[in-house]
Design a protein around this motif. Structure first.
Motif, PDB file in Angstrom:
ATOM      1  N   GLU A 330       0.835  -1.208   0.000  1.00 49.05           N
ATOM      2  CA  GLU A 330       0.000   0.000   0.000  1.00 49.05           C
ATOM      3  C   GLU A 330       0.870   1.259   0.000  1.00 49.05           C
ATOM      4  O   GLU A 330       1.976   1.275   0.535  1.00 49.05           O
ATOM      5  CB  GLU A 330      -0.911   0.026   1.225  1.00 49.05           C
ATOM      6  N   ARG A 331       0.314   2.310  -0.568  1.00 49.60           N
ATOM      7  CA  ARG A 331       0.942   3.631  -0.525  1.00 49.60           C
ATOM      8  C   ARG A 331      -0.108   4.586   0.047  1.00 49.60           C
ATOM      9  O   ARG A 331      -1.015   5.024  -0.660  1.00 49.60           O
ATOM     10  CB  ARG A 331       1.422   4.051  -1.915  1.00 49.60           C
ATOM     11  N   ILE A 459       8.022   5.018  -8.330  1.00 51.40           N
ATOM     12  CA  ILE A 459       7.107   4.407  -7.355  1.00 51.40           C
ATOM     13  C   ILE A 459       6.117   3.477  -8.054  1.00 51.40           C
ATOM     14  O   ILE A 459       5.808   2.386  -7.566  1.00 51.40           O
ATOM     15  CB  ILE A 459       6.387   5.507  -6.548  1.00 51.40           C
ATOM     16  N   SER A 463       6.667  -0.216  -6.775  1.00 50.42           N
ATOM     17  CA  SER A 463       5.575  -0.434  -5.809  1.00 50.42           C
ATOM     18  C   SER A 463       6.050  -0.640  -4.368  1.00 50.42           C
ATOM     19  O   SER A 463       5.707  -1.642  -3.730  1.00 50.42           O
ATOM     20  CB  SER A 463       4.731  -1.645  -6.244  1.00 50.42           C
ATOM     21  N   THR A 465       6.110  -0.149  -0.289  1.00 50.74           N
ATOM     22  CA  THR A 465       5.112   0.176   0.732  1.00 50.74           C
ATOM     23  C   THR A 465       5.486   1.541   1.312  1.00 50.74           C
ATOM     24  O   THR A 465       6.620   1.756   1.734  1.00 50.74           O
ATOM     25  CB  THR A 465       5.103  -0.882   1.845  1.00 50.74           C
ATOM     26  N   MET A 466       4.512   2.471   1.333  1.00 53.60           N
ATOM     27  CA  MET A 466       4.805   3.850   1.735  1.00 53.60           C
ATOM     28  C   MET A 466       3.684   4.417   2.584  1.00 53.60           C
ATOM     29  O   MET A 466       2.514   4.026   2.440  1.00 53.60           O
ATOM     30  CB  MET A 466       4.969   4.766   0.507  1.00 53.60           C
ATOM     31  N   ALA A 480      -0.734   7.400  -4.765  1.00 44.33           N
ATOM     32  CA  ALA A 480      -1.401   6.846  -3.589  1.00 44.33           C
ATOM     33  C   ALA A 480      -2.394   5.744  -3.951  1.00 44.33           C
ATOM     34  O   ALA A 480      -3.110   5.821  -4.959  1.00 44.33           O
ATOM     35  CB  ALA A 480      -2.127   7.956  -2.828  1.00 44.33           C
TER      36      ALA A 480
END
Length: 486
Positions: A330-331, A459, A463, A465-466, A480
């Protein structure tokens, strides 16, 4: 309506061997709303300072208007806002400022409070409103969005759209589209002015880049052919000259050799001129090499969870408690107005002692890479910075080169970098760190447009995770996967 004309502008800083500008020519109308774009460190703020008359230069700047600069320097922030207004616009009336502030949704009582008690966003709005009260002045607006949240950016863009006569330095694509009618672009080799908003300029720019890149292969072949011909000419001339040795009539052979040498030199000069002309055709190509990232894969699905967390100041919560998790892949973007606690939540996550309610749980063995909002602590050489942060110096500098750093920057003190270059140093460090979770706090402040798109592509490709906060609406939309509202 009048014109501002720049003719043969050449400028370099003292003790610098390189020109920032060299024989630059362009003109603009004082009624235009110009967006000013270009790479970090190319000289956008320098050009504004030249218009303000702060530096000596060669060439000419013709203008019939007075220039004002934003952000206006405030020496005593303890003064009431109304006093600061009259310092900036002594000929204006208070009701004029009240009118301007109403357009920007700033309460009237802000005038009767000390300027230092206003939020950063309110200060930005007050200064813009005051400067636009100087009738007939041409405003040089340098990155006004850095302290504005998404809603405030939309409001300021709508405000600027109703105005005229300014140059706006900004890297926020949606903000530029909302308020400018011309683009002033600082290219590698020149400065150009084009009618339209940022999106129309970018479309034309991409077409021009594709056209020049398509020519590149043909030009390189032409240059290679001309260089080969020049080498052959030199060999030919040398052989004729060498034939004098042992010849019966040295005078005849010498005369013949001299004629051939002259023809050879003339041919070489023409070939060299053609090589330089063809090479010069590609001076404005902007290249952005792909960045790489090697995120670590965390063994569990959930990396971090927030349970009823609210940041507190002096015992008072600044936002409603929030509960959410950051899962693998997930971001997560934190969305909220300035002062809602976005940065504080991120600081809590990386272990800073901030008063709060609720609980934050991070998985065991979790490696986090953090990009803070503040760059004021940066100083020293890049090699020392890499050693202090335990990252590979060669990789670190290679990443910076891909983000448009010149090699000459590697020998400078980081404190002398532009604001955008300092932010790139922090991002490059993060890209060199292998981590399960990347925590970035407004990473794009001062970062140029090309690098923003470069980071977006990175990004999207890798991919990671952020969890991050960012007010650039286009970046958020592109990157996002989940939004947490504060």
């Amino acid at each position: 309506m009048s014109m501002i004309k720049i003719e043969n502008l050449t400028f370099s800083y003292p003790n610098s061997c390189d020109n920032i500008f060299e024989n630059v020519n362009f003109q603009m109308d004082t009624d235009w709303k110009l967006g000013f774009v270009g790479r970090n460190g190319r000289g956008k703020t320098t050009l504004l300072n030249l218009l303000l008359g702060k530096y000596e230069y060669s060439g000419k700047i013709h203008s019939s208007v007075q220039f004002d600069y934003f952000p206006y320097p405030i020496r005593d922030k303890a003064k009431f806002t109304s006093e600061i207004f009259f310092d900036i616009a002594p000929m204006a009336e208070e009701w004029e400022l009240m009118r301007e502030l109403s357009y920007l949704d700033v309460e009237a009582d802000a005038l009767y409070r000390p300027f230092e008690t206003l939020s950063n966003g309110e200060q930005t709005k007050v200064l813009l409103a005051a400067l636009f009260c100087n009738e007939g002045h041409f405003l040089l607006i340098d990155e006004p969005t850095n302290h504005l949240d998404v809603k405030a950016r939309e409001m300021v863009a709508a405000y600027l759209k109703k105005k005229k006569g300014f140059i706006l330095v900004s890297h926020d694509r949606r903000f530029l589209d909302g308020c400018v009618d011309h683009i002033l672009s600082l290219n590698k080799a020149n400065i150009e002015v084009q009618k339209g908003n940022f999106s129309s300029w970018m479309e034309n720019f991409k077409r021009q880049q594709e056209f020049e890149l398509a020519k590149n292969e043909r030009l390189q072949k032409d240059i290679s052919r001309l260089q080969q011909a020049a080498r052959c000419s030199a060999v030919w001339s040398d052989r004729v000259e060498a034939s004098k040795i042992g010849a019966a009539d040295k005078g005849y052979v010498g005369h013949k050799a001299a004629k051939m040498m002259k023809r050879s030199k003339a041919m070489e000069a023409r070939q060299q001129q053609a090589i330089e002309q063809k090479a010069g055709l590609l001076k404005n190509i902007e290249t952005a090499e792909s960045l790489k990232l090697t995120p670590l894969i965390y063994r569990a699905d959930t990396l971090v969870s927030f349970s009823d967390v609210a940041v507190c100041y002096d015992g008072n919560a600044v936002c409603q408690p929030v509960s959410f998790s950051v899962r693998r892949g997930e971001r997560v973007v934190l969305d909220g107005r300035n002062g809602s606690g976005k940065s504080s939540l991120l600081k809590l996550l990386v272990g800073e002692p901030i008063e709060h309610t609720g609980m934050i749980q991070a998985g065991s063995g979790l490696f986090i890479s953090y990009v803070p909002q503040d760059t004021s602590h940066l100083n020293g050489k890049l090699s020392d910075f890499a050693e202090e942060n335990r990252i590979d110096e060669s990789l670190f500098k290679a990443v910076l080169r891909k983000m448009d750093f010149e090699r000459i920057q590697f020998d400078k003190d980081i404190r002398d970098f532009s604001a955008g270059q300092k932010k790139k140093v922090l991002i490059a460090r993060s890209l060199c760190e292998q981590a399960h979770l990347y925590v970035w706090d407004e990473p794009l402040n001062f970062i140029d447009l090309y690098s923003r798109m470069q980071i977006e592509q990175l990004i999207q490709k890798f991919s990671p995770t952020m969890i991050f906060s960012e007010h650039d609406a286009v970046f958020r939309d592109e990157v996002a996967t989940k939004t947490v509202k504060l």
